[in-house]
Every structure is written in structure tokens, then in C-alpha cells.
Design an enzyme around this catalytic site. Structure first.
Site, PDB file in Angstrom:
ATOM      1  N   ASP A   3     -15.172  33.000  87.834  1.00 55.64           N
ATOM      2  CA  ASP A   3     -14.846  31.698  88.417  1.00 55.64           C
ATOM      3  C   ASP A   3     -15.789  31.522  89.585  1.00 55.64           C
ATOM      4  OD1 ASP A   3     -13.367  31.637  91.304  1.00 55.64           O
ATOM      5  OD2 ASP A   3     -13.090  33.568  90.314  1.00 55.64           O
ATOM      6  N   HIS A  49     -22.122  17.534  85.438  1.00 53.84           N
ATOM      7  CA  HIS A  49     -23.295  18.174  84.827  1.00 53.84           C
ATOM      8  C   HIS A  49     -23.285  19.679  85.080  1.00 53.84           C
ATOM      9  CE1 HIS A  49     -27.286  19.051  83.375  1.00 53.84           C
ATOM     10  NE2 HIS A  49     -27.410  19.802  84.468  1.00 53.84           N
ATOM     11  N   CYS A  99     -28.615  18.013  77.135  1.00 54.49           N
ATOM     12  CA  CYS A  99     -27.288  18.271  77.710  1.00 54.49           C
ATOM     13  C   CYS A  99     -26.342  17.169  77.242  1.00 54.49           C
ATOM     14  CB  CYS A  99     -27.358  18.301  79.228  1.00 54.49           C
ATOM     15  SG  CYS A  99     -25.726  18.449  80.008  1.00 54.49           S
ATOM     16  N   CYS A 147     -25.879  13.067  81.923  1.00 53.23           N
ATOM     17  CA  CYS A 147     -27.180  13.081  81.256  1.00 53.23           C
ATOM     18  C   CYS A 147     -27.398  11.881  80.338  1.00 53.23           C
ATOM     19  CB  CYS A 147     -27.404  14.414  80.555  1.00 53.23           C
ATOM     20  SG  CYS A 147     -27.754  15.728  81.763  1.00 53.23           S
ATOM     21  N   CYS A 204     -23.546  16.170  78.552  1.00 56.91           N
ATOM     22  CA  CYS A 204     -22.610  15.639  79.556  1.00 56.91           C
ATOM     23  C   CYS A 204     -22.858  14.162  79.829  1.00 56.91           C
ATOM     24  CB  CYS A 204     -22.685  16.456  80.846  1.00 56.91           C
ATOM     25  SG  CYS A 204     -23.950  15.926  82.009  1.00 56.91           S
ATOM     26  N   ASP A 214      -5.241  32.536  91.562  1.00 58.27           N
ATOM     27  CA  ASP A 214      -5.546  33.599  92.502  1.00 58.27           C
ATOM     28  C   ASP A 214      -4.351  33.728  93.437  1.00 58.27           C
ATOM     29  OD1 ASP A 214      -6.760  35.548  93.919  1.00 58.27           O
ATOM     30  OD2 ASP A 214      -8.271  34.264  94.854  1.00 58.27           O
TER      31      ASP A 214
END
Lengths: 390, 390
Positions: B266, B334, B304, B309, B306, B93
Site C-alpha cells: 500500500d 492516472h 493507458c 489519458c 484511464c 491498518d
């Protein structure tokens, strides 16, 4: 040792040993360095990354886990290892040291320690018997006896009284401990006094433990006094049982302690120093906030397999200067990896019969970076680690 | 688009699109969610773990990197991606939003923005020309024009002036931008006014950009106003170029924006909420500090992939209550994984021609956990994310 546990000395050179400690949750080579996971987490490092450092066994703290989240919660989650997602052996310190260093309004008598939680001031009682019960419920592979810790320096009579009380508590812990898949280690006390250390070691041997820890060191006595105390203590411990030096220490202390016959270590320094931007290398310490690292594309240490060393020093310095959490995380991971590589080199050296030369070379390298240390507030000397919690 | 860049629409359903954005550092599927790495780090998450969330492209902030460590340091390290160890595309940005939200003593005129650093008060000038130079040196694959951001609500004349200045700045950015392996996106401004948004989009199209962002939303206007503004803006953007909605947003906002024809997003919410113990699931939000999770052995979300998890909710709650850094780290991981899974489901639905039904089901699930949200201070509504930095 009880079923499921064994300790084998694979090789020796002088007093130094390479061994294998077998527990119900796996075996680990010694010399062994246990990262400290006080509250069931190595600060800032996820358990997969902890494993990647090469760690084989973790230490948690019964005092902290008793206060929060409580041993019932850990037990219900399947015990300490499963609670934190660790697939290897674990050890809990009894919390004796924390009671005497963290708790408020501590009153100790023959029965135990009575104090107020450092978290919320609520009253707590730790006795040898309930320490065993708490550690059994937390469920590490190895539990530690409750001991009476007094600050050093101190009157010989005070140190002797605490050591003898610790011996009586050791016997009570031994009697109270009932979990068959958990080993209980005794802890040698006695300050810096050779005769008290000998008496403590002999008393513990008489009770009989599958492993023996040396407590009350790395509390500011300095490396020479620590090594001297090891020299008068280790010979009184049985050769066929693991020897665990609690809360030690700086890399050079570990080299010296292995030379004195120690097999197991734990220390908060790798993660605590990492959080303070101090990193260890085999060529000495690096202070990441130093401006010289601002555009240094080199890793913290060439050849280090850790994820921090995929970055340049300049990047990790930037993270610290920007106050980014990832700085402490990466520096902790590097330091934990360094400690594992250090004990692995010591073990390999014993196995190869070149421990003496390796230790000399390591110490020369570790001291080489001393010019980077300076005298800033981040410097942590021997003894600043403190036993078993952070 | 310039060599090395392309954007392909792979499928559409209504206004929703599934596409592929190709950059010199790799291609990414759209709808795309870019985790925010303001200062060249996704807060608390190492870059390998960021990749494991499924992220394909990261966003950093030119304002922050200009102030610290400076674009020269990033350039010398090989550019943004190499600096932070990322092996995929990146976007910066311009920092316009940060100048107007973070900096002190901001003075803006036709030339640019003149202000004092929020870090040390030192004077800084941002002009369209030096914004381009800074972003070229930082070296992301995509740079953003510098725009003039004004707070909403505001007088129509003020919003119109800022929009028209942003258009003039867009042309100056276009002229100043010279790096051939970096694409420059324009940013549509104009507040909530359909006519101003149309004028802005038309002006940008006339200048011609390889991609178009929609700025000035998710600043507190609420989801209905945001979606209405998308509805009057997107039709004025070219169908063959990627459309990027900056700083958005809550999961349900993303579903609605994809339905409106947006390709790229984003937002700081996944990591910011994660740090505050709020986690997203496809069945609604979970507030980890809630006592009900104390002994819950279930993962944050069944299925999930991740690393958070792999733990029970009780463990992660414990980490937050104990003030352990690993709590925010795991919750961030997560949530970032959740956002990637969300956009992947949206993409798959467009490709399979079942976007409408999928969006309806997702929205129903996302709202289902609303009873857990309560009204506590941690609640973050649409617009609290804010564009492009944290």
C-alpha cells in the site's frame, strides 16, 4: 438560422415550451440546463461523470479561457469541446459580465473594455471584435455577443446607456462574427425597466440573431422582479428562436422562468452549493453538515440515479466533516443530476400537457424542505449564482 | 488460515511470487497494490473510478476512522466496505504508525499508547485489545496488529525494545481478536537490524498469523537499506502466507520488493503525487506543470486505459495551473491506474517465467524519465510515502 443549427418548438403550454436545439455537435432538448465549465471544467467532476448527470450542453467562459490557457491553446487542442473531452454542444459567454465583475481597473468606452487581469494584473482589451475572434478560436457551437453590464440598482440613464451601447456592440459583434459553424446570440439588457427591455429586444431583433439571451438578471433583484422582467421581455422575442436566461438560478426560479417561456439556462449553483455541502432534492434542500444526517443510511434522494446516491447521507456528511475532496465532488454530481432531472420533468410536463400542475407540485416540493435551510452562512439565495462563471 | 480466507502461490520465479489471496469479500491476485483510503475515501476519486483503476482491495486507517466518524458509525453503516460503497476486500491498518506520527502528547507503556487526537486534542487510548475491538467494528477483511513504532535511525536498544513490545502486543492482539470473518496479520519490526528482524519474524511465526507484514520501512532509510532488510526478513516468513510490505513505495521499490518475495503493498504516493501534478508512466515521471506540456496533445501515457489519458497533457496541465480540482483528481486516477498496471505486469511476468527480464526492463523505463524530475520541491523520494495514511 445558419446551416447546422435549428430550433424547433415541440410543444407549448401557456408560455412554457418544449423544444429541440440542433447544433453541429448534436441536438439537445429544451428546457435545457447547461452546467458551468468556466475554465473548461465543471469544477471537480470528470467529463464522463458530467455526461452521466444527463447534461447535454456545457457553458465555458471566454474571459477565463482568454486569460488562461489562452484561446490559441484551446484552438490548437481542437476547440473547447475536444479540449475538455466533451462530445456534445458547447456555448461560451463573451466574458462581458466577468470583465465588469472580476477584472481590475476597468475602463469602458464605445470601443470596448480595457482592464487588468484578475490573475496577474496584465492589461487586457475586450472589444466586440476581439471578443468574436476569441470565441471563434475557442470554438464553441454558440458564442455570445459582448455586452456592457452595469450593477443594479442604478440610475435609469446609466442602465439605458449600457443597454444601448450593448445594442451597438451587438451589431458590431454580428458584423465581426464569421465562423459559419458557430451561432451568435444577442443579449437583452435594460435592467428591471420594461421599456428599456422592450427597446433592447426590438433592437436585437432588428439586427437578427439565431437566439436571444436575457442578461443582467439574477444579480440580487429577487425572484419576483426577475419573473416580472421576464414577463415584459419574452413577448418581444421571436417565438421561433431559443431564449436563454443567463445565470439563473435556484430550482424554483427555473420552474418560474420556464413558465415564462425560457428555453435555456446556466448557473453555478448546483456545483457551488454542492461544494458547500448543500444539496438539492425534489423535497427541498438538505444541509449535509447537519448532525441529523450522521448515521442516515438513506441516499440524498430516493430514486436518484447519480453515483452520490449509491451512498448513505452519513457517508457523504463524513466526507465533508473530514475535509475530503470527494464530498464536494459527490454533492456537485448529485446537484447537477438534480438540475437535469428538474428540466427533464418540466419538458415532459409540457409535452404531456400537464405543465401547470407539474410546476405547482414541483414548487411545493422544493419549498417543503425549507425548514432545513436555516439561516447559516451557506445559504445561497436567488441571484447569488451570478452569470456564467465560477 | 481461518474459513473464508486462503492464500495460494500460483507461480514463483526466484523469490518473486504470483499468488491469489481469498477473503470473504472476494479474491485478489498478488502482487497486490492497495490504494490508500485513509478516511474511507481514496482522496478525490469516487469509488467507481477507483474500481476502474484495476484496484482489487483498499486500505483504510483505524486511527483516523476511530477519531472520525467513529467505528460505531462505520459499523452501523454495514462496515467499512459498504460505508464507502466498495464491493471488494478491505484492510485496516491498526493506527500504530499514525499514533506515533500524528498524535500529540503520546505516552506509551506496556499497556498501550495514550495520546491526544490530532484533530481536537481530546484524550485517546490505543491498546492492543481496543485496537482489535475498533478494527472488528470497522469490519475490514484484514486487520493489523497494533505495533510500537519508533523513528529511525535510533539506538539499537530502543529499536529492540519496541520490536519486543510489538511482539508482546502481537500476542495480545491475537488473543483479543475474535471476529471470525476477519483475518489478523502480524507486523515484523526491528529497524534495519537483521538479527532483530529475524527475532521479530520468528516470534510472530510462533504466535501464528494468516499473514505477515513488514513494518517500519519506507521511513527515509533509502531503497538499498530497505531491500537489504527485506532480504534478511523474508526468508524467516512462512512461504505459504502472504507477505505485506507496509507503506511502500516508489514504483522501482515495488519492483525490487516483489523480486524479494513481497506479495502486498500500500502507498499514498500515487494519489499524493497526483495531487502535486507529478504523474508516473512506464517511461518515467512527468511533471505536468512543466511548460513543455502546455500544448502537448498526447495523453499522459499512450495505451493507458484511464480516463485522464483520454485528455491531452496540455489540458491536465491547464487544470493544475488554473487551480482546478479536476487536475488532482485526474492525475490521481492516472497514477492509481499506473500502479495497478505495474503490479499486473509483475504478476504476468512471474506467471510467464520472465520476471527477471521484465523487472529489468521496467526499471530501465522507470528511470528513463529521470531527466524530467529535476530538483524541485515536488520531488518525492523513497520513504516519503509513509505507511498507510494520508
Amino acid at each position: 438560422m445558419q446551416p447546422g443549427f435549428s430550433f424547433t418548438v415541440d410543444a407549448t403550454e401557456g408560455a412554457a415550451r418544449a423544444g429541440t436545439l440542433v447544433t453541429p455537435r448534436g441536438s439537445v432538448p429544451t428546457p435545457l440546463f447547461m452546467p458551468v465549465a468556466t475554465a473548461a471544467t465543471v469544477k471537480g467532476v470528470d467529463i464522463g461523470r458530467v455526461r452521466e448527470t444527463g447534461a447535454g450542453m456545457l457553458l465555458a467562459n471566454a474571459y477565463h479561457l482568454h486569460l488562461r490557457p489562452g484561446e490559441e491553446t484551446v484552438e490548437q487542442a481542437g476547440g473547447l469541446a475536444r479540449f475538455m473531452g466533451w462530445d456534445g454542444p458547447t456555448l461560451t459567454d463573451s466574458g462581458g459580465f466577468q470583465v465588469f465583475s472580476l477584472a481590475r481597473q476597468v475602463r469602458v468606452d464605445e470601443d470596448g473594455a480595457f482592464f487588468r487581469s484578475h490573475l496577474d494584473g496584465s492589461p487586457v482589451a475586450f472589444t466586440p471584435e476581439n471578443s468574436m475572434r476569441i470565441q471563434e478560436r475557442i470554438g464553441a457551437d454558440i458564442a455570445m455577443q459582448m455586452d456592457h453590464v452595469v450593477p443594479l440598482p442604478n440610475d435609469r440613464a446609466v442602465v439605458a446607456d449600457a443597454m444601448r451601447r450593448s445594442l451597438r456592440w451587438a451589431a458590431r459583434c454580428r458584423s465581426a462574427h464569421a465562423r459559419p459553424d458557430q451561432a451568435l446570440f444577442g443579449i437583452v439588457q435594460g435592467g428591471l425597466d420594461p421599456e428599456l427591455r422592450r427597446e433592447s429586444a426590438a433592437g436585437l431583433r432588428e439586427i437578427g440573431f439565431p437566439g436571444y439571451a436575457i442578461g443582467g438578471l439574477s444579480v440580487g433583484e429577487g425572484p419576483e422582479a426577475m419573473i416580472a422582467t421576464l414577463g415584459v421581455t419574452v413577448p418581444h422575442l421571436p417565438a421561433d428562436r431559443p431564449r436563454y436566461l443567463m445565470g439563473v438560478g435556484q430550482p424554483r426560479d427555473i420552474v418560474a422562468a420556464v413558465a415564462s417561456g425560457i428555453d435555456m439556462f446556466d448557473c453555478v449553483l448546483p456545483s457551488r452549493c454542492g461544494r458547500n455541502s448543500l444539496v438539492y432534492t425534489f423535497a427541498g434542500q438538505v444541509r449535509l453538515r447537519n448532525a441529523r444526517h450522521a448515521r442516515d443510511p438513506r441516499p440524498l434522494e430516493e430514486g436518484c440515479p447519480c453515483i452520490a446516491c449509491r451512498h448513505g447521507r452519513g457517508y457523504i456528511r463524513h466526507l465533508f466533516l473530514a475535509g475530503e475532496m470527494l464530498g464536494p465532488v459527490l454533492a456537485s454530481i448529485h446537484n447537477l443530476t438534480f438540475y437535469q432531472r428538474l428540466v427533464a420533468r418540466l419538458r415532459d410536463a409540457v409535452l404531456a400537457g400537464r405543465f401547470e400542475a407539474t410546476a405547482r407540485d414541483l414548487l411545493a416540493g422544493l419549498d417543503a424542505g425549507a425548514e432545513e435551510s436555516g439561516d447559516d452562512a451557506e445559504a445561497l439565495g436567488p441571484g447569488d449564482g451570478g452569470p456564467a462563471s465560477e
